[in-house]
Design a protein around this motif. Structure first.
Motif, PDB file in Angstrom:
ATOM      1  N   THR A  97       0.868  -1.178   0.000  1.00 24.51           N
ATOM      2  CA  THR A  97       0.000   0.000   0.000  1.00 24.51           C
ATOM      3  C   THR A  97       0.904   1.226   0.000  1.00 24.51           C
ATOM      4  OG1 THR A  97      -1.731  -1.133   1.255  1.00 24.51           O
ATOM      5  CG2 THR A  97      -1.757   1.273   1.283  1.00 24.51           C
ATOM      6  N   ASP A  98       0.606   2.221  -0.840  1.00 26.25           N
ATOM      7  CA  ASP A  98       1.448   3.413  -0.901  1.00 26.25           C
ATOM      8  C   ASP A  98       1.622   4.032   0.479  1.00 26.25           C
ATOM      9  OD1 ASP A  98       2.070   3.334  -3.596  1.00 26.25           O
ATOM     10  OD2 ASP A  98       0.330   4.511  -4.196  1.00 26.25           O
ATOM     11  N   GLY A  99       2.872   4.436   0.779  1.00 31.63           N
ATOM     12  CA  GLY A  99       3.229   4.842   2.129  1.00 31.63           C
ATOM     13  C   GLY A  99       3.313   6.336   2.365  1.00 31.63           C
ATOM     14  N   GLY A 100       4.015   6.678   3.437  1.00 34.64           N
ATOM     15  CA  GLY A 100       4.000   8.020   3.998  1.00 34.64           C
ATOM     16  C   GLY A 100       4.914   9.034   3.370  1.00 34.64           C
ATOM     17  N   HIS A 101       5.706   8.645   2.365  1.00 33.22           N
ATOM     18  CA  HIS A 101       6.623   9.605   1.739  1.00 33.22           C
ATOM     19  C   HIS A 101       5.925  10.310   0.579  1.00 33.22           C
ATOM     20  CE1 HIS A 101       9.948   6.816   3.456  1.00 33.22           C
ATOM     21  NE2 HIS A 101       9.482   7.652   4.365  1.00 33.22           N
ATOM     22  N   ALA A 102       4.825  10.969   0.944  1.00 32.89           N
ATOM     23  CA  ALA A 102       3.992  11.676  -0.029  1.00 32.89           C
ATOM     24  C   ALA A 102       3.226  12.772   0.705  1.00 32.89           C
ATOM     25  CB  ALA A 102       3.014  10.717  -0.703  1.00 32.89           C
ATOM     26  N   GLU A 103       2.746  13.740  -0.066  1.00 34.63           N
ATOM     27  CA  GLU A 103       2.031  14.857   0.553  1.00 34.63           C
ATOM     28  C   GLU A 103       0.660  14.451   1.078  1.00 34.63           C
ATOM     29  OE1 GLU A 103       3.519  18.905  -1.454  1.00 34.63           O
ATOM     30  OE2 GLU A 103       2.690  17.487  -2.930  1.00 34.63           O
ATOM     31  N   PHE A 104       0.071  13.404   0.489  1.00 29.28           N
ATOM     32  CA  PHE A 104      -1.207  12.871   0.955  1.00 29.28           C
ATOM     33  C   PHE A 104      -1.122  11.349   0.958  1.00 29.28           C
ATOM     34  CE2 PHE A 104      -2.216  17.014  -0.774  1.00 29.28           C
ATOM     35  CZ  PHE A 104      -3.124  17.545   0.139  1.00 29.28           C
ATOM     36  N   VAL A 105      -1.766  10.725   1.952  1.00 30.52           N
ATOM     37  CA  VAL A 105      -1.730   9.270   2.091  1.00 30.52           C
ATOM     38  C   VAL A 105      -3.145   8.776   2.365  1.00 30.52           C
ATOM     39  CG1 VAL A 105      -0.780   7.326   3.381  1.00 30.52           C
ATOM     40  CG2 VAL A 105       0.600   9.380   3.047  1.00 30.52           C
ATOM     41  N   LYS A 106      -3.577   7.737   1.627  1.00 28.46           N
ATOM     42  CA  LYS A 106      -4.893   7.141   1.840  1.00 28.46           C
ATOM     43  C   LYS A 106      -4.747   5.791   2.531  1.00 28.46           C
ATOM     44  CE  LYS A 106      -7.191   5.057  -1.495  1.00 28.46           C
ATOM     45  NZ  LYS A 106      -8.053   4.767  -2.672  1.00 28.46           N
ATOM     46  N   VAL A 107      -5.537   5.588   3.614  1.00 32.60           N
ATOM     47  CA  VAL A 107      -5.481   4.342   4.372  1.00 32.60           C
ATOM     48  C   VAL A 107      -6.872   3.953   4.840  1.00 32.60           C
ATOM     49  CG1 VAL A 107      -3.128   4.691   5.231  1.00 32.60           C
ATOM     50  CG2 VAL A 107      -5.071   5.602   6.518  1.00 32.60           C
ATOM     51  N   PRO A 108      -7.091   2.670   5.170  1.00 30.62           N
ATOM     52  CA  PRO A 108      -8.341   2.282   5.832  1.00 30.62           C
ATOM     53  C   PRO A 108      -8.458   2.976   7.193  1.00 30.62           C
ATOM     54  CG  PRO A 108      -7.193   0.357   4.971  1.00 30.62           C
ATOM     55  CD  PRO A 108      -6.242   1.505   4.872  1.00 30.62           C
ATOM     56  N   ALA A 109      -9.652   3.362   7.558  1.00 34.74           N
ATOM     57  CA  ALA A 109      -9.853   4.034   8.850  1.00 34.74           C
ATOM     58  C   ALA A 109      -9.435   3.148  10.023  1.00 34.74           C
ATOM     59  CB  ALA A 109     -11.316   4.451   8.993  1.00 34.74           C
ATOM     60  N   SER A 110      -9.501   1.832   9.846  1.00 37.35           N
ATOM     61  CA  SER A 110      -9.151   0.899  10.927  1.00 37.35           C
ATOM     62  C   SER A 110      -7.658   0.895  11.248  1.00 37.35           C
ATOM     63  CB  SER A 110      -9.600  -0.516  10.560  1.00 37.35           C
ATOM     64  OG  SER A 110      -8.970  -0.952   9.360  1.00 37.35           O
ATOM     65  N   TRP A 111      -6.843   1.525  10.416  1.00 37.90           N
ATOM     66  CA  TRP A 111      -5.405   1.607  10.672  1.00 37.90           C
ATOM     67  C   TRP A 111      -5.020   2.852  11.456  1.00 37.90           C
ATOM     68  CZ3 TRP A 111      -2.650   0.424   5.321  1.00 37.90           C
ATOM     69  CH2 TRP A 111      -2.995  -0.872   4.912  1.00 37.90           C
ATOM     70  N   VAL A 112      -5.911   3.788  11.611  1.00 36.15           N
ATOM     71  CA  VAL A 112      -5.560   5.141  12.057  1.00 36.15           C
ATOM     72  C   VAL A 112      -5.644   5.278  13.577  1.00 36.15           C
ATOM     73  CG1 VAL A 112      -6.111   7.599  11.826  1.00 36.15           C
ATOM     74  CG2 VAL A 112      -6.400   6.059   9.862  1.00 36.15           C
TER      75      VAL A 112
END
Length: 328
Positions: A97-112
């Protein structure tokens, strides 16, 4: 709308390139969160992903970064609101899954997870996955009855991200810490962040040729595996505890049963990737409170997206020291 991101591409069989690129901002789907990144960090797993290690990443092109902190930019989940300070570590972030080395990151809410009010984005990314792993390791020692008055705690791989933070956290909460490292030039650094003694790796390996050694350590936080962990087990006191979270020395463990059947030693595995969100949130709360250390700045190197590639090289060559946070 596009954003800047650090992207790894497969250019040929077993050949990969990486650089900053302009890519589309991800769209938020059901039960997801899009985070506007403020900080990320670098970990050894990120470096492996950047060279196409198939045990980490198989999907390309790919954005590295197994940690991210920032604010909720968009969400379709009732659990979060736009503008909340949040972070994600572990799960599949930065792997396939694309990671944190970007200006915006999309993830499932269950990971947050939510960032506690008593810690900044930069500080929590200085901890990052390494700090979470260190906190989970220290918690296992505490939860299994290891106390400062019981004796010294050994930390292996002590100049690495997890090791450095474990040394500092243990020192902060009153333990006497002995560090093992292969980097003689970093002895002063390790003492600065909380080690009372530093044993060089070659010396430590030479000193443990017997099946079991004289009791010395109440606990061990091992970050490297292999012979270092096998030898450390031989020195643990009766009813002591060792945690294991890494394999940079080796994934194999050639040991014997004497520490376990003669001294009741317990060996506990640490996984910060798939452990329950509630356990992660509790660890973050401790890192923002009881485990928060005054030496964070001394173990932190702040870099930008443009510095990631060179830092990966340092990591893969075993030359990195401390933690690297990426300001986005």
């Amino acid at each position: 709308m596009n954003m800047k991101a650090f992207v790894v591409e497969k250019v040929a069989d077993r050949a990969f390139s990486c650089a900053i690129q302009e890519v589309p901002v991800p769209e938020c789907n059901k039960d997801e969160v899009v985070i506007k990144t403020t900080y990320s960090s670098l970990n050894y797993k990120d470096a492996l992903s950047s060279v196409g290690n198939p045990g980490v990443t198989r999907k390309f092109p790919h954005i590295t970064g197994i940690d991210v902190a920032g604010v909720v930019h968009q969400t379709t989940s009732d659990a979060f609101a736009v503008g909340e300070k949040v972070l994600v570590t572990g799960y599949d972030l930065g792997m396939n899954t694309d990671g944190g080395h970007a200006e915006f990151v999309k993830v499932p809410a269950s990971w947050v997870a939510r960032i506690p009010d008593t810690i900044t984005d930069k500080e929590i990314m200085t901890f990052g996955t390494a700090g979470l792993t260190a906190a989970l390791s220290v918690n296992e020692l505490l939860d299994n009855g290891v106390k400062p008055e019981d004796g010294e705690v050994l930390v292996t791989g002590a100049t690495g991200g997890v090791g450095s933070l474990a040394v500092s956290i243990l020192n902060k909460i009153g333990f006497t810490v002995v560090a093992v490292s292969g980097k003689e030039e970093q002895i002063d650094y390790l003492k600065q962040i909380g080690a009372s003694e530093v044993i060089l790796r070659d010396t430590f390996n030479e000193d443990a040729k017997k099946p079991i050694m004289a009791e010395r350590y109440a606990g061990v936080v091992d970050t490297v595996g292999g012979n270092i962990l096998a030898n450390a087990l031989k020195y643990i006191k009766y009813d002591g505890v060792a945690t294991c979270c890494g394999l940079t020395a080796s994934h194999e463990l050639n040991t014997n049963v004497f520490p376990f059947i003669l001294r009741g030693v317990r060996l506990i595995g640490i996984d910060s990737v798939e452990c329950k969100l509630e356990k992660k949130q509790a660890a973050w709360d401790k890192l923002a409170g009881e485990f928060k250390i005054a030496t964070l700045d001394s173990i932190t190197n702040e870099i930008g997206l443009e510095d990631i590639k060179d830092t990966y090289t340092l990591m893969l060559e075993g030359k990195s020291v401390g933690r690297y946070v990426v300001k986005i």
